[in-house]
Design a protein around this motif. Structure first.
Motif, PDB file in Angstrom:
ATOM      1  N   GLU A 193      -4.189   1.821  -8.325  1.00 62.49           N
ATOM      2  CA  GLU A 193      -4.618   0.796  -9.279  1.00 62.49           C
ATOM      3  C   GLU A 193      -3.444   0.021  -9.881  1.00 62.49           C
ATOM      4  OE1 GLU A 193      -3.727   4.485 -11.663  1.00 62.49           O
ATOM      5  OE2 GLU A 193      -4.608   3.980  -9.730  1.00 62.49           O
ATOM      6  N   ALA A 194      -2.240   0.260  -9.394  1.00 60.54           N
ATOM      7  CA  ALA A 194      -1.044  -0.392  -9.941  1.00 60.54           C
ATOM      8  C   ALA A 194      -1.146  -1.913  -9.835  1.00 60.54           C
ATOM      9  CB  ALA A 194       0.199   0.102  -9.208  1.00 60.54           C
ATOM     10  N   THR A 195      -0.674  -2.596 -10.845  1.00 62.82           N
ATOM     11  CA  THR A 195      -0.700  -4.059 -10.854  1.00 62.82           C
ATOM     12  C   THR A 195       0.492  -4.616 -10.081  1.00 62.82           C
ATOM     13  OG1 THR A 195       0.614  -4.206 -12.890  1.00 62.82           O
ATOM     14  CG2 THR A 195      -1.789  -4.008 -13.121  1.00 62.82           C
ATOM     15  N   ASP A 196       0.426  -5.897  -9.748  1.00 63.57           N
ATOM     16  CA  ASP A 196       1.540  -6.544  -9.047  1.00 63.57           C
ATOM     17  C   ASP A 196       2.805  -6.501  -9.887  1.00 63.57           C
ATOM     18  OD1 ASP A 196      -0.084  -7.074  -6.919  1.00 63.57           O
ATOM     19  OD2 ASP A 196      -0.489  -9.155  -7.469  1.00 63.57           O
ATOM     20  N   ALA A 197       2.637  -6.621 -11.217  1.00 59.97           N
ATOM     21  CA  ALA A 197       3.807  -6.598 -12.101  1.00 59.97           C
ATOM     22  C   ALA A 197       4.493  -5.233 -12.059  1.00 59.97           C
ATOM     23  CB  ALA A 197       3.386  -6.927 -13.536  1.00 59.97           C
ATOM     24  N   GLU A 198       3.693  -4.164 -12.028  1.00 64.05           N
ATOM     25  CA  GLU A 198       4.262  -2.813 -11.962  1.00 64.05           C
ATOM     26  C   GLU A 198       4.994  -2.606 -10.643  1.00 64.05           C
ATOM     27  OE1 GLU A 198       1.428   0.150 -14.504  1.00 64.05           O
ATOM     28  OE2 GLU A 198       0.492  -0.803 -12.756  1.00 64.05           O
ATOM     29  N   ASP A 221       0.819  -1.206   0.000  1.00 68.29           N
ATOM     30  CA  ASP A 221       0.000   0.000   0.000  1.00 68.29           C
ATOM     31  C   ASP A 221       0.857   1.261   0.000  1.00 68.29           C
ATOM     32  OD1 ASP A 221      -2.318  -1.482  -0.007  1.00 68.29           O
ATOM     33  OD2 ASP A 221      -2.585  -1.427   2.165  1.00 68.29           O
ATOM     34  N   ASN A 222       2.004   1.225   0.669  1.00 65.48           N
ATOM     35  CA  ASN A 222       2.876   2.396   0.675  1.00 65.48           C
ATOM     36  C   ASN A 222       3.496   2.633  -0.689  1.00 65.48           C
ATOM     37  OD1 ASN A 222       3.627   3.968   3.320  1.00 65.48           O
ATOM     38  ND2 ASN A 222       3.190   1.873   3.977  1.00 65.48           N
ATOM     39  N   ILE A 223       3.871   1.567  -1.381  1.00 63.85           N
ATOM     40  CA  ILE A 223       4.442   1.721  -2.724  1.00 63.85           C
ATOM     41  C   ILE A 223       3.391   2.219  -3.698  1.00 63.85           C
ATOM     42  CG2 ILE A 223       5.476   0.481  -4.670  1.00 63.85           C
ATOM     43  CD1 ILE A 223       6.802  -1.380  -2.631  1.00 63.85           C
ATOM     44  N   ALA A 224       2.179   1.686  -3.577  1.00 63.63           N
ATOM     45  CA  ALA A 224       1.106   2.015  -4.527  1.00 63.63           C
ATOM     46  C   ALA A 224       0.311   3.245  -4.116  1.00 63.63           C
ATOM     47  CB  ALA A 224       0.169   0.814  -4.668  1.00 63.63           C
ATOM     48  N   PHE A 225       0.805   4.020  -3.153  1.00 62.41           N
ATOM     49  CA  PHE A 225       0.034   5.154  -2.641  1.00 62.41           C
ATOM     50  C   PHE A 225      -0.343   6.141  -3.745  1.00 62.41           C
ATOM     51  CE2 PHE A 225      -0.065   9.492  -0.858  1.00 62.41           C
ATOM     52  CZ  PHE A 225      -1.146   9.352  -0.004  1.00 62.41           C
ATOM     53  N   ALA A 226       0.601   6.488  -4.596  1.00 59.87           N
ATOM     54  CA  ALA A 226       0.327   7.471  -5.657  1.00 59.87           C
ATOM     55  C   ALA A 226      -0.396   6.859  -6.843  1.00 59.87           C
ATOM     56  CB  ALA A 226       1.627   8.117  -6.124  1.00 59.87           C
ATOM     57  N   LYS A 227      -0.467   5.528  -6.881  1.00 58.90           N
ATOM     58  CA  LYS A 227      -1.136   4.850  -7.995  1.00 58.90           C
ATOM     59  C   LYS A 227      -1.802   3.585  -7.445  1.00 58.90           C
ATOM     60  CE  LYS A 227      -0.324   3.144 -12.715  1.00 58.90           C
ATOM     61  NZ  LYS A 227       0.703   2.807 -13.731  1.00 58.90           N
TER      62      LYS A 227
END
Length: 585
Positions: A437-442, A429-435
């Motif tokens: 909807e990011a996928t696991d691959a991203e 969640d911290n990595i994907a905070f700005a996005k």
């Protein structure tokens, strides 16, 4: 009554709801007149030996109907008035939080976190009580007091009523006098609470530093002193607040004495009946709440007035960063041109930047180095539009950055400071905070770029590992790499690393920089650092000192100049060799 005027905008918007609530109060007050009258009728029937089973049944049915009617009307006004008050608190809470999100760095330098939290909690609750309890106290004291007074005068005896209410004006004088003092005292109380909130917030946030320096007892002593000071201030509020009830009770007591003396003589002289006197005393007991309500009203209004001013002082603050709503909405791209003649931080006469200029061609990397306080972070802050009052211009492509809409400009920038803030969520969640909807691959891709994949694999719950408040469960290097991954996820046109590799070792630093060089081909990067190995591969390096550029060039050119860069590089190389010889990492 000024707080009601200040909240007039809300009362106008919700006038139908409040009208519905006031109608419920009126119906409740009218129905409340019935029981005392019926009790008097029953007493007179008993006294005159005229009470029959049929009459008693009718009287009891009337009392039951009045009780049922009061139940419905009470539900009516409670849902309306308290519901509207809760809606006001919600409206102000959303407005205040939204305001916090739009304010600039100057605002947060002026106000401390604990103070902002206090205004968003205690103060908003005090305002909510005005829109709920305040309206109830104001309207009910008039409606219930008025209808009861009319009933006492028309259904019993108007002379007795005048005698009984004669002490009541004393309440208005007392409320006005105490109300002014409570307003001042409550402002001091709220300010003391803000200071205590600040202290608690700072101590909890800095507990690791406090413990590592062995200052626990000193901090506890300081906190206890703050508590004692807050209690001292609140005692004054409580002393003033406590004067309301005794004086109100005294006034009611005087009214009862007058009623018993005057009413008894009227019964003896056959002007009124015993049932009338019983009804009158019951009505007089119903006047207790309106009298108390008047006292409570002044208290509620003064507290709400002080809190409303504190909240509005924040909301009326204006950000010095202006978002051009009609500005350019395209994502910025192209060369970055920085030309600032002069910049001072607000309310600071010392010049932070002077004659700083550089151009970064699209896809190139700029390194910025210099002593602590040389102006490196200031450059980053201007690029991030945290401050806009500077002489000169900064252009991205052919457009001044001030002409972009913030929602278009800022998402194109990935910023990683030395101390990045992490939320009390999972690693993912911290990595994907700005996005979100990011996928696991991203996410996997940016984690590898930040050289964090092996670390996450060692976590017990992998990507689902909770990092704790502000990332307390992670090391400094892990926090920095997680922040880098977060910034890379949005694929920024401009990546800004503000000493963001200071907590990682040289080997990890080299891996990350190599990954960035390969994955960010065609994207612009700025690296500010104290460790010069971080900027060796930059296309251009500028050396800052006291807010101005003193050297510039690539690594080889700067080494050839034999200036500050050359001397610092040699010193750091020597330190690395010494640590290596001693077996240090």
């Amino acid at each position: 009554m000024s707080i009601f005027k200040k909240l007039g905008w809300y009362f106008k918007a919700e006038w139908k709801t409040y009208l519905f609530g006031l109608l419920g109060l009126l119906i409740t007050a009218l129905l409340a007149i019935i029981p005392p009258r019926m009790i008097g009728v029953i007493v007179d029937s008993i006294h005159n030996r005229q009470l029959t089973g049929r009459l008693l049944t009718i009287d009891l049915l009337i009392l039951l109907a009045a009780a049922i009617g009061q139940y419905g009307s009470r539900y009516m006004w409670r849902t309306a008035i308290w519901g509207a008050a809760a809606k006001l608190e919600k409206t102000l809470r959303q407005r205040l939080f939204g305001h916090y999100m739009t304010m600039d760095q100057t605002f947060y330098q002026k106000y401390r976190t604990g103070d902002l939290m206090a205004r968003a909690t205690n103060d908003l609750q005090a305002i909510q009580r005005v829109a709920g309890g305040g309206i109830l106290q104001f309207a009910d004291s008039i409606i219930t007091g008025g209808t009861t007074l009319i009933a006492m005068m028309t259904l019993v005896n108007w002379r007795l009523t005048l005698i009984a209410v004669l002490p009541f004006p004393l309440l208005a004088v007392m409320a006005f006098y105490l109300g002014q003092k409570i307003n001042i005292a409550f402002r001091d109380s709220q300010a003391a609470f803000s200071r205590l909130n600040n202290k608690a917030q700072e101590s909890i946030s800095g507990v690791k530093v406090i413990k590592s320096l062995g200052q626990e007892q000193a901090d506890i002593t300081d906190f206890n002193q703050q508590v004692d000071q807050t209690i001292k201030v609140n005692r004054r509020v409580n002393r003033l607040d406590a004067l309301f009830d005794p004086i109100t009770t005294l006034i009611i007591g005087l009214a009862y004495v007058a009623t018993i003396v005057m009413g008894g003589s009227l019964v003896v002289s056959h002007v009124i009946t015993i049932g009338n006197l019983v009804s009158f005393i019951t009505y007089l007991s119903m006047m207790i709440w309106p009298i108390f309500a008047v006292g409570m009203l002044f208290n509620t209004m003064e507290r709400g007035n002080a809190s409303y001013d504190r909240v509005m002082n924040l909301i009326n603050e204006r950000s010095q960063v202006i978002d051009q709503t009609d500005g350019k909405s395209e994502r910025p791209a192209g060369d970055l041109s920085f030309n600032v003649e002069k910049f001072n931080y607000p309310d600071d006469p010392q010049t932070a930047l002077s004659k700083v200029s550089f151009t970064i061609p699209a896809g190139k990397t700029l390194g910025i180095v210099g002593r602590v306080g040389a102006g490196k972070t200031t450059i980053m802050r201007l690029l991030l539009r945290q401050f806009e009052q500077y002489q000169g211009h900064i252009k991205y492509g052919d457009t001044d950055i001030l002409d972009y809409q913030l929602d278009s400009y800022l998402p194109a920038l990935g910023y990683v400071p030395q101390d990045s803030f992490l939320f009390s969520e999972s690693v993912r969640d911290n990595i994907a905070f700005a996005k979100p909807e990011a996928t696991d691959a991203e996410i996997d891709a940016v984690v590898k770029e930040a050289d964090l994949a092996d670390q996450i694999d060692q976590f017990e719950n992998g990507f689902d590992t909770l990092v704790g408040e502000e990332g307390v469960s992670l090391s400094g290097g892990q926090r920095q790499r997680l922040a880098i991954a977060r910034a890379l996820l949005i694929k920024p046109e401009l990546l800004i690393l503000d000493d963001a590799l200071s907590a990682v070792d040289a080997e990890t630093e080299s891996k990350i920089l190599t990954n960035l060089h390969g994955e960010r081909a065609g994207k612009t990067t700025i690296i500010a650092a104290h460790r010069l190995s971080s900027v060796m591969q930059a296309d251009e390096i500028i050396v800052m000192d006291h807010g101005t550029v003193t050297e510039r060039g690539n690594h080889d050119q700067l080494m050839a100049q034999d200036g500050w860069y050359h001397q610092m590089f040699e010193r750091q190389e020597l330190e690395m060799r010494v640590r290596g010889a001693n077996g240090e990492e």
